[in-house]
Design an enzyme around this catalytic site. Structure first.
Site, short mmCIF file in Angstrom:
data_model
loop_
_atom_site.label_atom_id
_atom_site.label_comp_id
_atom_site.label_asym_id
_atom_site.label_seq_id
_atom_site.Cartn_x
_atom_site.Cartn_y
_atom_site.Cartn_z
N GLU A 1 -28.32 19.75 20.96
CA GLU A 1 -27.49 19.64 19.75
C GLU A 1 -27.54 18.23 19.18
O GLU A 1 -27.30 17.24 19.89
CB GLU A 1 -26.04 20.03 20.06
N ASP B 1 -19.47 30.61 26.46
CA ASP B 1 -19.22 29.20 26.77
C ASP B 1 -18.15 29.05 27.85
O ASP B 1 -17.11 29.72 27.79
CB ASP B 1 -18.69 28.49 25.52
N LYS C 1 -22.74 29.33 29.36
CA LYS C 1 -23.28 28.06 28.88
C LYS C 1 -22.30 26.96 29.25
O LYS C 1 -21.09 27.14 29.15
CB LYS C 1 -23.50 28.08 27.37
N GLU D 1 -21.76 22.43 29.19
CA GLU D 1 -22.22 21.17 28.60
C GLU D 1 -22.44 20.12 29.68
O GLU D 1 -21.65 20.01 30.62
CB GLU D 1 -21.18 20.66 27.59
N ASP E 1 -17.29 28.09 22.30
CA ASP E 1 -15.93 27.55 22.24
C ASP E 1 -15.64 27.01 20.84
O ASP E 1 -14.51 26.62 20.54
CB ASP E 1 -15.68 26.49 23.33
N SER E 2 -16.64 27.08 19.96
CA SER E 2 -16.39 26.79 18.54
C SER E 2 -15.46 27.83 17.94
O SER E 2 -15.02 27.69 16.80
CB SER E 2 -17.72 26.75 17.77
O1 KIV Z 1 -19.63 26.61 20.66
C1 KIV Z 1 -20.67 26.60 19.97
O2 KIV Z 1 -20.73 27.14 18.86
C2 KIV Z 1 -21.83 25.91 20.50
C3 KIV Z 1 -23.02 25.76 19.61
C4 KIV Z 1 -22.77 24.67 18.65
C5 KIV Z 1 -24.26 25.56 20.37
O3 KIV Z 1 -21.79 25.45 21.60
#
Ligand code: KIV
Length: 276
Positions: A182, A83, A113, A115, A44-45
């Site tokens: 992280e 994500d 993934k 959180e 989600d980055s």
């Molecule tokens: O979204 C992302 O890039 C991440 C990484 C920082 C692990 O979750």
């Protein structure tokens, strides 16, 4: 698909580090896949690195699916992890299952993934129980930036450290195939890596995690204004891109591009006919 979650789990204690990197589009996915990474994260980055957003909390499930599909079209070997974005899995187990299903069915990811630690163990159990592999993510969890009060290292005091250890154990117990750590102190990451039976994937968690993940923009040097402490530039894509665009602008303006070599031919008689 050549890399599976089974392969990832088997790498724990193998002595061979796992490599994961983000990608958000087809050409980048092709490059990182051909470089031999084990896993590609459609993170989600994407929000802060590609979409011009100021936080991961504004990324939607539609955004994620759109980018995930692009990555899936061109990555042939790596395990693809997508994500689950902000508030698309926290409201209920049903919501978490529906979101995960969408990332697999529409986004063409192999795993998701999410959180969170102890509080997310039930969700992880439900998603893995439905046949979808889950990667956990604890420590600095960017989707909780407003609650954490900024992007800062976590687990520095005993209460925080304990909650991260408990989170790792709970995620493993719930069936997560790997856990991202992280921005946690490296000695805490060492301890967790020793205690859990699934691979730990560090980002700002020191060298002894079972693997590392980084954001492609950071390692490629496509993030001119800021480089997180946990990252390193291995190239300078931004400078190359600026050079290429400046060269194009100059040549168009001075008339040296395009030339005949960049143009298409037509038979003289066709032009002559038009002149008639
Ligand atoms: O979204 C992302 O890039 C991440 C990484 C920082 C692990 O979750």
């Amino acid at each position: 698909m050549s890399v599976t979650t089974r392969d990832i789990r088997a790498r724990k204690n193998s002595g061979e580090k796992l490599v994961m990197v983000t990608a958000y589009d087809a050409p980048t996915a092709c490059i990182v896949d051909e470089a031999g990474v084990d896993m590609i994260l459609v993170g989600d980055s994407v929000g802060t690195n590609v979409l011009g957003l100021d936080s991961e909390t504004h990324v939607t499930l539609d955004d994620m699916v759109h980018h995930a599909r692009a990555v899936a079209r061109s990555a042939a070997n790596a395990l693809l992890v997508g994500d689950l974005p902000f508030m698309t899995y926290r409201i209920s187990t049903e919501q978490a299952l529906a979101t995960s299903a969408r990332m697999i069915q529409d986004g063409h990811m192999h795993a998701v993934k999410l959180e969170g630690g102890v509080e997310m163990a039930g969700r992880v159990e439900a998603i893995t129980g439905a046949g979808i592999p889950v990667m956990g993510h604890i420590g600095l969890t960017p989707q909780s930036v407003n609650e954490l009060g900024g992007y800062r290292a976590q687990g520095k005091d005993s209460k925080g450290a304990r909650s991260i250890v408990d989170g790792a154990l709970a995620l493993e117990g719930a069936g997560a195939f790997a856990i991202v750590l992280e921005s946690v102190p490296y000695r805490l990451a060492d301890l967790i890596t020793e205690r859990v039976g699934v691979p730990t994937i560090g980002i700002g968690a020191g060298p002894s995690c079972d693997g590392q993940v980084q954001v492609i923009n950071d390692i490629a040097g496509w993030n001119p204004d800021f480089l997180p402490k946990h990252s390193k530039r291995f190239g300078n894509v931004e400078a190359e891109l600026r050079k290429a665009v400046a060269g194009y602008v100059d040549e168009v303006r001075e008339g040296s591009f395009p030339t005949e070599r960049n143009s298409f031919r037509i038979k003289d008689e066709v032009i002559e006919e038009l002149d008639d």
